[in-house]
Design a protein around this motif. Structure first.
Motif, PDB file in Angstrom:
ATOM      1  N   GLN A   1     -22.711  -8.082   4.395  1.00  0.00           N
ATOM      2  CA  GLN A   1     -21.867  -7.498   5.438  1.00  0.00           C
ATOM      3  C   GLN A   1     -21.553  -8.520   6.524  1.00  0.00           C
ATOM      4  O   GLN A   1     -22.442  -9.249   6.978  1.00  0.00           O
ATOM      5  N   GLN A   2     -20.292  -8.569   6.925  1.00  0.00           N
ATOM      6  CA  GLN A   2     -19.853  -9.485   7.971  1.00  0.00           C
ATOM      7  C   GLN A   2     -19.968  -8.797   9.335  1.00  0.00           C
ATOM      8  O   GLN A   2     -19.826  -7.579   9.433  1.00  0.00           O
ATOM      9  N   PRO A   3     -20.139  -9.597  10.382  1.00  0.00           N
ATOM     10  CA  PRO A   3     -20.160  -8.981  11.701  1.00  0.00           C
ATOM     11  C   PRO A   3     -18.783  -8.408  12.048  1.00  0.00           C
ATOM     12  O   PRO A   3     -17.775  -9.025  11.702  1.00  0.00           O
ATOM     13  N   GLU A   4     -18.777  -7.267  12.661  1.00  0.00           N
ATOM     14  CA  GLU A   4     -17.480  -6.635  13.036  1.00  0.00           C
ATOM     15  C   GLU A   4     -16.903  -7.344  14.244  1.00  0.00           C
ATOM     16  O   GLU A   4     -17.597  -7.649  15.191  1.00  0.00           O
ATOM     17  N   ARG A   5     -15.567  -7.612  14.191  1.00  0.00           N
ATOM     18  CA  ARG A   5     -14.920  -8.294  15.314  1.00  0.00           C
ATOM     19  C   ARG A   5     -14.375  -7.263  16.292  1.00  0.00           C
ATOM     20  O   ARG A   5     -13.825  -6.258  15.881  1.00  0.00           O
ATOM     21  N   THR A   6     -14.559  -7.542  17.532  1.00  0.00           N
ATOM     22  CA  THR A   6     -14.048  -6.578  18.543  1.00  0.00           C
ATOM     23  C   THR A   6     -12.763  -7.125  19.174  1.00  0.00           C
ATOM     24  O   THR A   6     -12.527  -8.321  19.201  1.00  0.00           O
TER      25      THR A   6
END
Lengths: 206, 121
Positions: free
Chosen positions: B116-121
């Motif tokens: 899982q990739q970090p979610e971009r805000t």
């Protein structure tokens, strides 16, 4: 003595006085050391692969679950030992002293009885220390199917055996005993301190 | 050596310790073997990625033997010390299946999590 025999003896010394387990571990170790030697390694290399003998013994013992001895069999074992010392040591000495001194030196009887009580107290304190260190159990514990081990299941040391019995020399031994009613592994306070416990000597352990 | 390096080694050691029974049962599912064979086969098949010392392996074999997952036989040569051979029992085969399933479930879950990739805000 060869290095492998010294090593095996050190492992075996940690195991309970149980012919089955000791024989099996000894045979296994001898076989495993021989396997490495047959593949061209030295005995010293083989021993290095086996690691610390005490850790190895404790790893073997970890395979054998320890069952905490219930409170009442422990209390019964203590009573058997106490009566045993009284019956086998105190009573014969007192009987001998009374019969010997009765006619001519009756005034010495109270002194002799005090000395006898002193001797019996010393023996009563020494007996469990030596028996539990040497055999892992007293006669009482043997009859009740119990034995004393380290937390790991290994044999206890002489120092641990002494510390276990220290409260018996004081007036507050019963407080120490009460701990066994409330602790998880039914340990007395001085058993927790000495890192020892009393367990059920099951068939495969003994 | 830094504390972080110690931690990493500690994790590897704990993972190996936790999966040692699975490793040994799997190796014995390939065929009967004696102690030294198990140690060397493990090193060979993992290119040294998984190594186990004799002092760690033999108590595990003893535990598996007591549990009935492994059966043993002694072979006495004409000369020398008797050799102990280990083989998987039927109960050991079942245990191997159970542990393999547990390990696969854990490994898949970890892989899924780490993909899982970090979610971009």
């Amino acid at each position: 003595m060869n290095a492998d025999q010294v090593y095996i003896d050190r492992v075996i010394a940690q195991l309970p006085l149980d012919a089955g387990l000791r024989t099996q571990v000894e045979m296994e170790l001898r076989s495993h050391i021989a396997e490495r030697v047959e593949h061209g390694q030295s005995v010293e290399e083989a021993l290095t692969h086996l690691g610390d003998p005490i850790v190895l013994a404790e790893s073997y013992l970890a395979a054998i679950p320890l069952i905490a001895a219930p409170f009442w069999p422990r209390a019964a074992a203590r009573l058997i030992d106490a009566f045993g010392v009284l019956a086998l040591v105190a009573m014969p000495i007192i009987a001998f002293v009374v019969l010997t001194l009765w006619r001519e030196q009756g005034f010495l009887i109270p002194i002799a009885i005090i000395v006898t009580i002193f001797i019996v107290s010393i023996l009563g304190a020494l007996y469990p220390v030596i028996a539990e260190y040497r055999y892992g159990k007293t006669v009482g514990k043997h009859l009740m199917g119990l034995r004393v081990v380290r937390e790991s299941g290994a044999r206890i040391s002489f120092g641990q055996s002494v510390v276990r019995q220290l409260p018996m020399l004081t007036q507050v031994w019963w407080i120490d005993m009460l701990f066994a009613l409330f602790t998880d592994k039914h340990q007395r306070a001085f058993e927790i301190l000495s890192k020892t416990r009393v367990v059920v000597a099951r068939e495969e352990q003994s | 050596m830094s504390g972080r390096d110690d931690d990493r080694k500690g994790i590897a050691r704990e993972l190996k310790r936790g999966s040692l029974e699975l490793i040994v049962l799997h190796l014995l599912s390939l065929g009967e073997a004696y102690g030294y064979e198990i140690v060397t086969t493990l090193t060979e098949r993992t290119n040294g990625g998984l190594e186990v010392t004799d002092g760690t392996l033999y108590p595990v074999l003893y535990r598996l033997e007591r549990a009935g997952f492994v059966a043993v036989r002694w072979e006495t040569p004409q000369r020398g010390v008797p050799r102990k051979y280990y083989r998987l029992t039927e109960a050991g085969q079942e245990e191997l299946g159970r542990l393999t399933h547990e390990w696969s479930t854990f490994a898949n879950a970890m892989a899924q999590l780490l993909r899982q990739q970090p979610e971009r805000t």
